[in-house]
Design a protein around this motif. Structure first.
Motif, PDB file in Angstrom:
ATOM      1  N   ASP A 271      -7.121   5.477   0.390  1.00 40.77           N
ATOM      2  CA  ASP A 271      -6.736   4.296  -0.391  1.00 40.77           C
ATOM      3  C   ASP A 271      -7.858   3.621  -1.184  1.00 40.77           C
ATOM      4  O   ASP A 271      -7.770   3.463  -2.385  1.00 40.77           O
TER       5      ASP A 271
ATOM      6  N   SER B  78       0.125   1.429  -3.932  1.00 43.05           N
ATOM      7  CA  SER B  78       1.116   0.421  -3.581  1.00 43.05           C
ATOM      8  C   SER B  78       0.641  -0.935  -4.113  1.00 43.05           C
ATOM      9  O   SER B  78      -0.557  -1.207  -4.210  1.00 43.05           O
TER      10      SER B  78
ATOM     11  N   LYS C  30      -2.137  -3.091  -2.599  1.00 42.04           N
ATOM     12  CA  LYS C  30      -3.522  -2.621  -2.537  1.00 42.04           C
ATOM     13  C   LYS C  30      -4.387  -3.061  -3.707  1.00 42.04           C
ATOM     14  O   LYS C  30      -5.465  -2.534  -3.927  1.00 42.04           O
TER      15      LYS C  30
ATOM     16  N   ARG D 158      -0.619  -1.997  12.175  1.00 37.53           N
ATOM     17  CA  ARG D 158      -1.365  -1.508  10.996  1.00 37.53           C
ATOM     18  C   ARG D 158      -0.674  -2.040   9.739  1.00 37.53           C
ATOM     19  O   ARG D 158       0.542  -1.982   9.612  1.00 37.53           O
TER      20      ARG D 158
ATOM     21  N   GLN E 211      -1.331  -2.604   5.193  1.00 37.44           N
ATOM     22  CA  GLN E 211      -2.106  -2.264   3.997  1.00 37.44           C
ATOM     23  C   GLN E 211      -3.085  -3.422   3.730  1.00 37.44           C
ATOM     24  O   GLN E 211      -2.975  -4.482   4.337  1.00 37.44           O
TER      25      GLN E 211
ATOM     26  N   ASN F 239       6.645   0.188   7.178  1.00 40.74           N
ATOM     27  CA  ASN F 239       6.679   1.057   5.999  1.00 40.74           C
ATOM     28  C   ASN F 239       8.132   1.354   5.638  1.00 40.74           C
ATOM     29  O   ASN F 239       8.997   1.260   6.506  1.00 40.74           O
TER      30      ASN F 239
HETATM   31  C1  LMR Z   1       0.763   2.494   2.897  1.00 39.60           C
HETATM   32  O1  LMR Z   1      -0.476   2.496   2.896  1.00 39.60           O
HETATM   33  O2  LMR Z   1       1.417   2.236   3.911  1.00 39.60           O
HETATM   34  C2  LMR Z   1       1.503   2.817   1.633  1.00 39.60           C
HETATM   35  O3  LMR Z   1       0.930   2.065   0.607  1.00 39.60           O
HETATM   36  C3  LMR Z   1       1.421   4.260   1.290  1.00 39.60           C
HETATM   37  C4  LMR Z   1       2.088   4.530  -0.037  1.00 39.60           C
HETATM   38  O4  LMR Z   1       1.381   4.827  -0.989  1.00 39.60           O
HETATM   39  O5  LMR Z   1       3.323   4.443  -0.077  1.00 39.60           O
END
Ligand code: LMR
Length: 331
Positions: free
Chosen positions: A68, A86, A89, A165, A167, A205
């Motif tokens: 990421d 996402s 982020k 957990r 993001q 998620n």
């Molecule tokens: C995550 O880190 O849970 C999501 O952003 C992954 C994604 O790209 O769907």
């Protein structure tokens, strides 16, 4: 002699056509058989077709190139040209407005969400990336998130003391704290192992990510809370994009438009199919919260809106509320 010059001309032609091809490295962190994975492959195919092979898009799935945080840096220095991170982020990049998408229960459905992502508010947010050397091309849907853990998650009290957990979003940190949980920011590629080894107890998620990362193998309970949205901004290195010949850029814009329609069309279907997969596996108990349980979670998480309004900017948040009709004060 003649043969030699023919050969030389042929080599030159091959050399020219090879060097004339533009490569776009498109890196992402999810599995190939997810909404984002499929849409990026669709874009690659369309881009080749519409540019008649002048552009080759190489898709690298599942964090094969970068995790990421690294992928954002790689885009800015031009090691890759395209990503679709996402919306949760973009905070570490300094564009905190995107965390408005992370507020719990802010969207009831994708129709409300599209008022933002397909309207002027969404476009103005993408424009904020430009000073960072990034151009935002489109929003791609994934879907609404659900919580999972090794113990049932029915009431807000069930989240207390558990490590989740998340993001890299401050709004998500507050979301977890609002129910007494402990937030842990972690790269997507590390989640399966962290769940398996007990470094974290649970996560959130959309089901397409949950299933394709096999999280159902290491989580006993999945609660279909649909409490928040997860989607993407497709972004490119601005210098690279601006440097493309105008006709090629136009063809790529068309390819992106078609890929966006495709992404948004398949997102729900992919999540539905993944949910079936989780159920069939028999490894996770899938629970649908009652109306009352979902309302209790919504109420418990409502203070996040007030607490984090300054983080994303009150003006941005008001625009979201105006589009969705959400009013945390009414809870
Ligand atoms: C995550 O880190 O849970 C999501 O952003 C992954 C994604 O790209 O769907």
């Amino acid at each position: 002699m003649k043969l030699k010059s023919i050969l030389a001309a042929a080599l030159l032609a091959v050399g020219l056509s090879v060097s004339a091809q533009t490569i776009i490295k498109f890196s992402h962190v999810v599995a190939a058989d997810t909404p984002k994975g499929k849409a990026s492959e669709f874009f690659a195919k369309k881009a080749a077709e519409l540019t008649k092979g002048k552009v080759k898009v190489e898709v690298y799935a599942n964090s094969a190139l970068y995790k990421d945080k690294e992928e954002m840096e790689a885009l800015q220095i031009g090691s890759v040209q395209m990503l679709a991170p996402s919306l949760a982020k973009f905070g570490p990049l300094g564009v905190k407005e995107f965390e408005a998408f992370d507020f719990p229960f802010i969207f009831d459905d994708t129709a409300e969400l599209h008022k933002i992502t397909q309207g002027p508010v969404g476009a103005a947010m993408l424009a904020k990336l430009e000073p960072k050397g990034i151009k935002g091309l489109a929003y791609w849907d994934n879907g609404f998130k659900s919580f999972s853990a090794n113990t049932p998650l029915k009431n807000p009290a069930d989240y207390k003391g558990k490590k989740f957990r998340i993001q890299s979003s401050k709004v998500l940190e507050e979301e977890i704290r609002s129910v007494g949980g402990i937030p842990q920011v972690m790269a997507f590629s590390e989640v399966y192992q962290a769940l398996q080894t007990g470094v974290v107890d649970g996560t959130e998620n959309p089901i397409s990510n949950f299933y394709t990362q096999k999280m159902h193998e290491v989580q006993k309970h999945l609660s279909l809370t649909n409490h928040g949205y997860l989607g993407y901004a497709v972004i490119v290195n601005k210098k690279f994009w601006d440097g493309l010949p105008a006709d090629v850029r136009g063809q790529l814009e068309q390819a992106m438009k078609e890929a966006t329609d495709y992404a948004n069309k398949i997102a729900q279907e992919e999540n539905d199919a993944s949910l079936e997969g989780v159920k069939k596996s028999g490894k996770t108990t899938v629970y649908t919260p009652t109306k009352e349980e979902r309302m209790a979670l919504k109420k418990a998480m409502a203070p996040v809106h007030l607490k984090m309004a300054d983080r994303v900017g009150k003006e941005t948040l008001q625009k979201f509320y105006a589009a969705t009709g959400f009013d945390p004060a009414k809870l």
